[in-house]
Design a protein around this motif. Structure first.
Motif, mmCIF file in Angstrom:
data_model
loop_
_atom_site.group_PDB
_atom_site.id
_atom_site.type_symbol
_atom_site.label_atom_id
_atom_site.label_comp_id
_atom_site.label_asym_id
_atom_site.label_seq_id
_atom_site.Cartn_x
_atom_site.Cartn_y
_atom_site.Cartn_z
ATOM 1 N N PRO A 1 1.000 -1.227 -0.065
ATOM 2 C CA PRO A 1 -0.085 -0.084 -0.098
ATOM 3 C C PRO A 1 0.860 1.161 0.206
ATOM 4 C CG PRO A 1 -0.694 -1.364 1.714
ATOM 5 C CD PRO A 1 0.557 -2.086 1.186
ATOM 6 N N LEU A 2 0.194 2.187 -0.682
ATOM 7 C CA LEU A 2 1.085 3.608 -0.905
ATOM 8 C C LEU A 2 0.011 4.554 -0.556
ATOM 9 C CD1 LEU A 2 3.897 4.705 -3.316
ATOM 10 C CD2 LEU A 2 1.732 6.268 -3.106
ATOM 11 N N VAL A 3 0.190 5.671 0.046
ATOM 12 C CA VAL A 3 -0.951 6.667 0.613
ATOM 13 C C VAL A 3 0.047 7.947 0.730
ATOM 14 C CG1 VAL A 3 -2.361 5.153 1.508
ATOM 15 C CG2 VAL A 3 -0.804 6.147 3.250
ATOM 16 N N LEU A 4 -0.512 8.938 0.582
ATOM 17 C CA LEU A 4 0.012 10.295 0.757
ATOM 18 C C LEU A 4 -0.971 10.989 1.867
ATOM 19 C CD1 LEU A 4 1.371 10.174 -1.998
ATOM 20 C CD2 LEU A 4 0.880 12.403 -2.154
ATOM 21 N N MET A 5 -0.252 11.729 2.745
ATOM 22 C CA MET A 5 -0.813 12.321 3.996
ATOM 23 C C MET A 5 -0.457 13.507 3.978
ATOM 24 S SD MET A 5 0.862 10.535 7.254
ATOM 25 C CE MET A 5 -0.134 11.236 8.142
ATOM 26 N N ARG A 6 -0.924 14.757 4.788
ATOM 27 C CA ARG A 6 -0.393 15.732 4.946
ATOM 28 C C ARG A 6 0.709 15.861 5.933
ATOM 29 N NH1 ARG A 6 -5.989 16.122 4.638
ATOM 30 N NH2 ARG A 6 -6.971 17.217 2.780
ATOM 31 N N TYR A 7 1.581 16.956 5.674
ATOM 32 C CA TYR A 7 2.916 17.012 6.689
ATOM 33 C C TYR A 7 2.396 17.094 8.218
ATOM 34 C CZ TYR A 7 7.336 18.602 8.502
ATOM 35 O OH TYR A 7 8.461 18.780 9.321
ATOM 36 N N GLU A 8 1.317 18.123 8.272
ATOM 37 C CA GLU A 8 1.048 18.735 9.461
ATOM 38 C C GLU A 8 0.170 17.566 10.230
ATOM 39 O OE1 GLU A 8 -1.808 20.426 6.547
ATOM 40 O OE2 GLU A 8 0.287 20.276 6.626
ATOM 41 N N ASP A 9 -0.438 16.793 9.484
ATOM 42 C CA ASP A 9 -1.068 15.473 10.071
ATOM 43 C C ASP A 9 0.099 14.629 10.625
ATOM 44 O OD1 ASP A 9 -3.321 16.349 9.511
ATOM 45 O OD2 ASP A 9 -3.703 14.919 7.847
ATOM 46 N N ILE A 10 1.120 14.398 10.186
ATOM 47 C CA ILE A 10 2.030 13.541 10.846
ATOM 48 C C ILE A 10 2.996 13.961 11.989
ATOM 49 C CG2 ILE A 10 3.865 13.887 9.209
ATOM 50 C CD1 ILE A 10 3.304 10.478 10.643
ATOM 51 N N LEU A 11 2.934 15.124 11.854
ATOM 52 C CA LEU A 11 3.572 15.893 13.141
ATOM 53 C C LEU A 11 2.651 16.107 14.187
ATOM 54 C CD1 LEU A 11 5.123 19.185 11.310
ATOM 55 C CD2 LEU A 11 6.304 17.103 12.015
ATOM 56 N N ASP A 12 1.246 16.186 13.868
ATOM 57 C CA ASP A 12 0.166 16.069 15.005
ATOM 58 C C ASP A 12 0.376 14.422 15.801
ATOM 59 O OD1 ASP A 12 -2.246 16.928 16.378
ATOM 60 O OD2 ASP A 12 -2.903 15.124 15.456
ATOM 61 N N ALA A 13 0.519 13.678 14.793
ATOM 62 C CA ALA A 13 0.296 12.175 15.239
ATOM 63 C C ALA A 13 1.875 11.814 16.144
ATOM 64 C CB ALA A 13 0.416 11.277 13.976
ATOM 65 N N GLN A 14 3.020 12.627 15.754
ATOM 66 C CA GLN A 14 4.190 12.469 16.644
ATOM 67 C C GLN A 14 3.886 13.091 17.829
ATOM 68 O OE1 GLN A 14 7.023 13.853 13.904
ATOM 69 N NE2 GLN A 14 7.630 11.853 13.167
ATOM 70 N N GLU A 15 3.187 14.234 17.826
ATOM 71 C CA GLU A 15 2.931 14.895 19.133
ATOM 72 C C GLU A 15 2.154 13.963 20.235
ATOM 73 O OE1 GLU A 15 1.044 19.163 20.895
ATOM 74 O OE2 GLU A 15 2.161 19.010 18.818
ATOM 75 N N THR A 16 0.942 13.410 19.442
ATOM 76 C CA THR A 16 0.074 12.695 20.028
ATOM 77 C C THR A 16 0.751 11.427 20.794
ATOM 78 O OG1 THR A 16 -1.846 13.526 18.747
ATOM 79 C CG2 THR A 16 -2.140 11.504 19.704
ATOM 80 N N PHE A 17 1.481 10.440 19.890
ATOM 81 C CA PHE A 17 2.111 9.536 20.317
ATOM 82 C C PHE A 17 3.618 9.404 20.323
ATOM 83 C CE2 PHE A 17 -1.834 8.511 17.471
ATOM 84 C CZ PHE A 17 -2.753 8.196 18.560
ATOM 85 N N PRO A 18 4.024 10.080 21.206
ATOM 86 C CA PRO A 18 5.615 10.159 21.295
ATOM 87 C C PRO A 18 6.452 8.968 21.476
ATOM 88 C CG PRO A 18 4.723 11.028 23.285
ATOM 89 C CD PRO A 18 3.487 10.793 22.259
ATOM 90 N N GLY A 19 5.639 7.968 22.130
ATOM 91 C CA GLY A 19 6.391 6.747 22.178
ATOM 92 C C GLY A 19 6.329 5.737 21.073
ATOM 93 N N GLY A 20 5.759 6.265 19.924
ATOM 94 C CA GLY A 20 5.588 5.140 18.870
ATOM 95 C C GLY A 20 4.363 4.770 18.711
ATOM 96 N N MET A 21 4.111 4.224 17.460
ATOM 97 C CA MET A 21 2.653 3.978 16.990
ATOM 98 C C MET A 21 2.662 2.904 16.037
ATOM 99 S SD MET A 21 2.251 7.382 14.949
ATOM 100 C CE MET A 21 3.498 8.225 15.581
ATOM 101 N N THR A 22 1.480 2.037 15.964
ATOM 102 C CA THR A 22 0.962 1.340 14.815
ATOM 103 C C THR A 22 -0.010 1.920 13.948
ATOM 104 O OG1 THR A 22 -0.728 0.257 16.193
ATOM 105 C CG2 THR A 22 1.520 -0.498 16.504
ATOM 106 N N VAL A 23 -0.078 1.461 12.912
ATOM 107 C CA VAL A 23 -0.886 2.017 11.541
ATOM 108 C C VAL A 23 -1.645 0.949 11.214
ATOM 109 C CG1 VAL A 23 0.731 3.833 11.160
ATOM 110 C CG2 VAL A 23 0.783 1.799 9.482
ATOM 111 N N ARG A 24 -2.684 1.332 10.720
ATOM 112 C CA ARG A 24 -3.667 0.500 9.976
ATOM 113 C C ARG A 24 -4.654 1.456 8.606
ATOM 114 N NH1 ARG A 24 -7.513 -3.345 13.597
ATOM 115 N NH2 ARG A 24 -7.293 -1.368 15.213
ATOM 116 N N LEU A 25 -4.708 0.883 7.550
ATOM 117 C CA LEU A 25 -5.208 1.703 6.663
ATOM 118 C C LEU A 25 -6.470 1.061 6.083
ATOM 119 C CD1 LEU A 25 -1.798 2.247 4.457
ATOM 120 C CD2 LEU A 25 -3.088 4.104 5.493
ATOM 121 N N TYR A 26 -7.623 1.434 5.923
ATOM 122 C CA TYR A 26 -8.725 1.133 5.296
ATOM 123 C C TYR A 26 -9.531 2.216 4.607
ATOM 124 C CZ TYR A 26 -11.377 3.356 9.135
ATOM 125 O OH TYR A 26 -11.880 4.176 10.187
#
Length: 567
Positions: free
Chosen positions: A131-156
């Motif tokens: 899978p290949l997806v594009l996301m907004r840069y500000e969204d990934i920055l927000d995610a890093q701030e929300t989950f500073p300890g790491g995270m898992t992803v699921r796409l649907y």
């Protein structure tokens, strides 16, 4: 200048045949979760329709890299994991292949520019299995701030219902607009003939009104369509500058059209006939108040045009007035011109949508790329009616989704409907049979278009159905009534019967012709376009195929929220 602006708009729009390509990125750290909207290409990536069926991957942050090569990373570094990298410096396909070689299970590309639909050449789609997806840069920055300890992803990608009530609303808007524009055109023709008879038949009774423009020459139609082709190519190369010109002209032209429609409506119901004088000039209070209202509406739309929640109401209001005023003001002189114009527009569609991909270096359709817009501006051409889809949850992270319909799908067949109503006036046909039959044919064509769209689950070029339905129906009526020769040549036959005084006027307050007058000479010489014609002709006389799917900003008859791009 007027012709240049007209052609820019006339040749600038078409609906993408791309399916809905928004998906949901679900991020979690085990205790909390959050979702974001991403763009993907269904030809490239198959995603689960539900969160429960989506695979979960640990996310590896490589945002310090654009991943245009594998230097510094060994094979297997990303085994079974999702990776996020920055957009730029190379095409999406190159990033995806490198990530796949490193063992990644999915790749997320963060974009600081407006998000687009990732694309590649047809042969490249088979090379990538992840899978290949594009996301907004500000969204990934927000995610890093929300989950500073790491995270898992699921796409649907949640399934979009095949049918939505917004389709019925859009159908009602389309039929109302075409019927109203055609009716007004015929009513204006009746009033013009009545005035001619009342004054003894002199004074250019067959001429268009001062603000009208007649299309009467096959050569001019052919030249005009050729000019459209040139301007569409210019839009393809210079979109990021011309789009703002088009937006500005649309605001001005739609305000003029809205004022014209509301002014004539209030005049017919006898509302607000007061006036005052100032320095020897007389001003209508109603017209001045309407001018203030219409300018305010157009300015509000221009300022908030990218607001999804409510500005669609203003865009639809301006669009309806735009199309109705155009159908009244632009007169097609005979059925022959209708056949040539509608036929050439169909060929125009086919060439620039289906043939140009074989001629461009990157395999892009020129018309589709113009419709999708430039990713450097994020602006879309203001050429569609929009209605929010009622079946889509307002909690969707991808925002409000719309069913949309292009102005061209109203205006192009609407010109034929208008001609049919004028022919009813010229021939005193019973119960406006040409106008009613052509309007019903338009309705049936739209129903067939939506039905095929739903059954095939892909975009449909609406004119492919609307043109045959309306042209054939009107021709059959003319043949059945034995008027095919007159219908074909229209006003160019020289003489037409005029209504007698017993005929009910099309609009209350319109003069009936004096009794026992049987005929009057009619001709349509080429009028010189007035200043108002400059704005009346400036609109999108072209086509959108209809697409079932939905997008954040524009969808269903569809320009996606995310334009299509390779890098």
């Amino acid at each position: 200048m007027a012709r240049i602006l007209a052609a820019v708009l006339l040749c600038s729009v078409y609906m993408s045949q791309v399916k809905s390509q928004e998906a949901i990125l679900h991020l979690s750290d085990g205790t909390s979760d959050k979702e974001y909207c991403v763009a993907y290409n269904s030809l490239w990536t198959n995603l689960s329709e539900s969160l429960g069926g989506a695979n979960e991957y640990v996310l590896v942050n490589l945002m310090s890299s654009v991943l245009c090569n594998s230097s510094g990373l060994s094979p297997g570094t990303l085994n079974g994991k999702a990776v996020v990298v920055m957009r730029g410096e190379c095409e999406f396909i190159q990033k995806a292949i490198i990530a796949q070689e490193l063992g990644a299970a999915a790749i997320l590309i963060a974009s600081e520019k407006p998000v687009v639909i990732p694309s590649a050449n047809q042969s490249d789609y088979l090379k990538v299995k992840i899978p290949l997806v594009l996301m907004r840069y500000e969204d990934i920055l927000d995610a890093q701030e929300t989950f500073p300890g790491g995270m898992t992803v699921r796409l649907y990608a949640p399934a979009v219902p095949l049918f939505d009530v917004s389709i019925l609303v859009m159908l009602a808007i389309a039929v109302f607009t075409v019927a109203a524009g055609g009716y007004w055109s015929g009513a204006s023709e009746r009033e013009k003939l009545s005035t001619t008879l009342a004054t003894g038949g002199g004074g250019g009774g067959g001429r268009a009104d001062s603000g009208d423009l007649a299309v009467y020459s096959p050569v001019k139609v052919i030249v005009f369509v050729a000019f459209m082709c040139v301007m569409l190519v210019l839009m393809y190369f210079f979109y990021k500058w011309l789009v703002y010109v088009i937006i500005a002209v649309f605001c001005l032209a739609s305000a003029v059209a809205l004022h014209t429609c509301l002014d004539i409506l209030l005049e017919k119901i006898g509302f607000g006939n007061g006036s005052f004088s100032c320095q020897g000039n007389t001003f209508s209070v109603r017209s001045l108040l309407l001018a203030a209202v219409c300018i305010t509406v157009a300015v509000l739309w221009g300022v908030y045009r990218n607001e999804d929640r409510w500005v669609w109401i203003l865009q639809d209001l301006l669009g309806i007035a735009f199309c109705i005023n155009f159908m009244k003001s632009i007169t097609v002189s005979n059925y022959k011109i209708c056949v040539i114009l509608l036929g050439l527009l169909l060929l125009y569609d086919v060439f620039f949508v289906f043939i140009t991909p074989f001629l461009t270096p990157n395999g892009e359709s020129i018309m589709v790329q113009v419709a999708l817009g430039s990713d450097s501006t994020g602006e879309k051409l203001p050429v569609v009616m929009r209605v929010p889809r009622f079946s889509v949850s307002t909690l969707n992270p991808c925002g409000v989704q719309f069913s949309i319909l292009g102005y061209g799908d109203l205006i192009v067949p609407g010109l034929l409907v208008s001609y049919c109503h004028r022919f009813d006036v010229w021939t005193n046909s019973p119960r406006k049979i040409y106008y009613i039959c052509c309007t019903i044919a338009y309705l049936m064509g739209m129903i067939v278009t939506f039905a095929v769209m739903i059954l095939s689950r892909m975009g449909q070029p609406a004119l492919l159905y609307l043109v045959p339905f309306t042209l054939l129906t009107s021709a059959i009526v003319a043949y059945w009534r034995g008027e095919m020769r007159s219908f074909w040549s229209g006003t160019r036959t020289g003489y037409q019967q005029v209504l007698d005084s017993s005929r009910e006027p099309l609009l209350q307050g319109v003069l009936c012709p004096p009794p026992r007058v049987t005929e009057v000479a009619i001709s349509l010489p080429s009028p010189s376009p007035s200043p108002s014609s400059i704005f009346l002709i400036v609109l999108i006389l072209h086509t959108f195929p209809i697409d079932l799917q939905t997008f954040q900003h524009l969808s269903c008859v569809t320009i996606p929220a995310f334009p299509k791009n390779k890098s």
